[in-house]
Scaffold this active site. Structure first.
Site, short mmCIF file in Angstrom:
data_model
loop_
_atom_site.label_atom_id
_atom_site.label_comp_id
_atom_site.label_asym_id
_atom_site.label_seq_id
_atom_site.Cartn_x
_atom_site.Cartn_y
_atom_site.Cartn_z
N ALA A 174 -1.38 -5.72 1.41
CA ALA A 174 -1.60 -4.28 1.26
C ALA A 174 -1.05 -3.63 2.52
CB ALA A 174 -3.07 -3.95 1.07
N CYS A 213 3.28 0.46 -7.05
CA CYS A 213 2.62 -0.10 -5.88
C CYS A 213 1.11 -0.05 -6.08
CB CYS A 213 2.98 0.66 -4.61
SG CYS A 213 2.08 0.02 -3.17
#
Lengths: 411, 271
Positions: free
Chosen positions: A69, A129
């Site tokens: 992340a 994403c």
């Protein structure tokens, strides 16, 4: 040996592309990889403005996988155009820019800026994403959102547009279809799988953002399945990715239906992987060449059908390959194409369709001029002038190499 | 330009039940490596582990003519990769990519060099100490560990005329407590006119304390940070450190290419 592939209007010298978020802006690797030898380089995701991304720790390794992340840290599109693009251009890189946005307007504006920049080959729309709170995946998880966004970007740019799809949906093929319907030139898939890892001693998530996106060999079989599902649904080219670590993995994606592949996590482990991948694909082509009729060593023809490339045909050893010799403006040819396409959709295994325009080749004109359309199945002549749906279904079922195709892919 | 070699294990010396020094035949990397740089090491082929791990170059090995023949890594067993390195056998091949990152900036006499090491944070200081010794820089190693048995290579540093200031958390050797305490006292008693460069490597808490102590006395401090790294080349943006930005905010820099050696007073330690 020619490894070039065509992705819509874009010709890449080989099907190997550095995946977004895994190759910086490309310039980071310029001293150790000859960027001009790659099919293309996809930049890190870019918004209108710079972003700092998430706090560390941003990654953690999981079994055969990488959970990340990062939070789309980036310098913003204008600085990219001013500071990175000139060097990429000088290095001979084919640059695909990964475009992000928190709103539809931002995607449009970033795309507009890139359209005016010299040295951008295509836009990859990041609608997938999993690691940012707003924008991005909310377009990628809604069919209407995907359609509207691609339409809006399509309107402001002449560059090829490749939406990058998320696997975090029930039916990824329907998103590929929405992208195609909206005018996308190709689709990239898959982005990472939303995932989580916890340190059981501290009872805390292993990365600061709690959730992350999973990549690496662990996801490959799922990604291959998704690419194949999309191949059966859309005609536009597919840039396939997900855990490719060697040439065989890349070929697996191409056999499943990808026209080119992207490599990410594996280039972290081996930054020199690119020449090994091209060597491996060349070796595969050499080994499989003998069994192929000469007529198949041809450049692909532009048609309404899925683009298949000459060397892709070799990668297709396990697939049923249908070749139609035709000529523009030929009514019977159009009919046959329609029937082949219909049968192909209900075929049980992976299937590649190639159309060859004989008017571009004197030899072919002499050989097939009086017979077109001519249909070949796996390099054997199967029909001329006309073929019925039932007849073609039977031909496919009864073809000599009955064990090839879906049987092997299915294990 | 970094080089990737499948390096043979020349020797694997166990220092304790957790620490080992692994010698790798990587002459091309060793010849180019500067103190503070690192290598990315894959403990074995395949997907388990998947990624390489970063290690500071510990020593540069040289033959009698001074030609680099290899390098060593100081490793502490904490997970799968370091366990594999702990158990590595002679002759085994280990992928090693480097040298990577920005090295320490060396000082010249009359400036002194004070190295501050915590635990496995000793790793970048063997080669730094050699380089400083070669320049004739008067050097001190402040070295803290949990216990006496985890203070390694003391003879190595003593041979290079480096003064040792030691602490252990249990008081089994040197002063009891953390290493920043004697560092603070030494800095307090040093005249401002006598230049000193601090070099620090260790856990983040120790680094922050060392950097703050240096700032308190107006001394420069180069810290070598350790972050989880995916690639070591600037590609993945995993290993970021928040640094002060001129606009008053912060900026995430990649410690693999902007570091691992960074200016201690520019890092936002609380962020």
């Amino acid at each position: 040996m020619d490894l070039s592939v065509r992705i819509g209007s874009l010709t890449l010298k080989n099907p190997l592309i550095a995946a977004s978020g895994c190759f910086g802006y490309g310039v980071e690797y310029a001293d150790i990889v000859d960027l001009s030898t790659l099919g293309a380089v996809v930049s890190k995701g870019l918004f209108l403005e710079a972003r700092e991304g998430h706090a560390a720790p941003r990654i953690v390794e999981t079994p055969a996988g990488l959970l990340n992340a990062i939070g789309l840290q980036g310098i913003g599109v204008r600085r990219f155009v001013d500071e990175k693009l000139p060097e990429l251009r000088a290095r001979g890189a084919v640059v695909i820019v990964n475009v992000c946005g928190t709103t539809l307007d931002e995607y449009v504006e970033v795309s507009r800026i890139l359209s005016g920049a010299e040295g951008v080959a295509a836009i990859e729309l990041n609608i997938s994403c999993p690691n940012i709170k707003e924008g991005g995946i909310q377009f990628g998880c809604s069919l209407n959102g995907t359609f509207d966004l691609v339409c809006a970007v399509r309107k402001v740019t002449a560059l090829p547009v490749f939406p990058k799809l998320t696997p975090n949906v029930t039916d990824v093929a329907s998103f590929a279809r929405a992208a195609e319907d909206a005018g996308a030139d190709a689709v990239s898939l898959v982005n990472t799988f939303l995932a989580m890892a916890i340190d059981v001693e501290t009872r805390r998530p292993k990365i600061s953002n709690v959730f992350g996106g999973l990549s690496g060999p662990a996801i490959r079989p799922i990604a291959v399945r998704m690419v194949h599902e999309c191949r059966q649904t859309v005609k536009i080219p597919i840039l396939g990715m997900g855990g490719i670590a060697d040439a065989r993995d890349a070929l697996e994606f191409m056999i499943a239906g990808a026209d080119a592949v992207q490599v990410g996590t594996a280039s972290f482990v081996d930054p020199f992987i690119w020449s090994k991948l091209t060597d491996g694909i060349r070796d595969y082509m050499r080994r499989h060449k003998k069994s192929e009729p000469k007529s198949e060593v041809r450049s692909p023809q532009t048609s309404d059908f899925p683009l298949q490339t000459s060397y892709f045909r070799f990668a297709c050893e396990l697939m049923i390959v249908l070749t139609i010799y035709s000529r523009p403006g030929c009514h019977l040819c159009d009919e046959m194409k329609a029937i082949v396409e219909r049968v192909a959709r209900s075929a049980p295994g992976p299937l590649a369709i190639e159309e060859i325009d004989i008017s571009t080749d004197r030899d072919l004109e002499v050989r097939y001029g009086a017979e077109i359309p001519v249909l070949f199945v796996d390099g054997r002549k199967a029909a001329k002038y006309r073929v019925g749906e039932e007849e073609l279904t039977r031909i496919l079922r009864d073809r000599p190499n009955g064990s090839r195709g879906s049987g092997r892919l299915g294990g | 330009m970094p080089i990737d070699v499948a390096a043979s294990v020349i020797a694997n010396r166990s220092l304790s039940s957790d620490y080992n020094v692994l010698a790798l035949a990587a002459p091309a990397i060793a010849a180019e490596a500067a103190p503070g740089q690192f290598v990315m090491v894959k403990a074995r082929t395949g997907f388990d582990p998947l990624l390489r791990r970063p290690f500071s170059v510990f020593e540069i090995l040289r033959d009698t003519r001074g030609t680099a023949t290899g390098l060593t890594l100081l490793s502490k067993r904490i997970g799968m990769s370091t366990s594999l390195l702990y158990d590595a056998r002679e002759g085994q091949r280990i992928d090693c990519l480097g040298p990577l990152g920005r090295p320490f900036t060396l000082v010249n006499p009359p400036a002194e060099a004070w190295m501050v090491a915590g635990g496995v944070g000793l790793a970048p200081f063997a080669s730094l100490a050699q380089a400083l010794h070669a320049r004739g820089v008067k050097s001190t190693l402040f070295y803290g560990a949990r216990r006496a048995a985890e203070l390694f290579y003391l003879d190595f540093f003593a041979t290079l005329d480096i003064e040792l200031v030691l602490t252990t958390e249990d008081g089994s050797k040197g002063e009891r407590g953390r290493i920043v305490a004697p560092l603070d006292r030494r800095l307090a008693s040093r005249p401002a006119s006598s230049p000193v460069m601090l070099y620090a490597c260790g856990p983040d808490g120790m680094l922050a304390a060392a950097a703050r102590t240096a700032m308190k006395y107006g001394r420069p401090c180069q810290v070598s940070v350790e972050r989880i790294m995916g690639c070591g080349l600037g590609g993945c943006y995993s290993c970021v450190v928040p640094m002060r930005h001129e606009d008053g905010g912060f900026h995430h820099v990649r410690s693999c290419i902007a570091g691992p050696v960074l200016a201690g007073d520019q890092i936002l330690w609380d962020r």
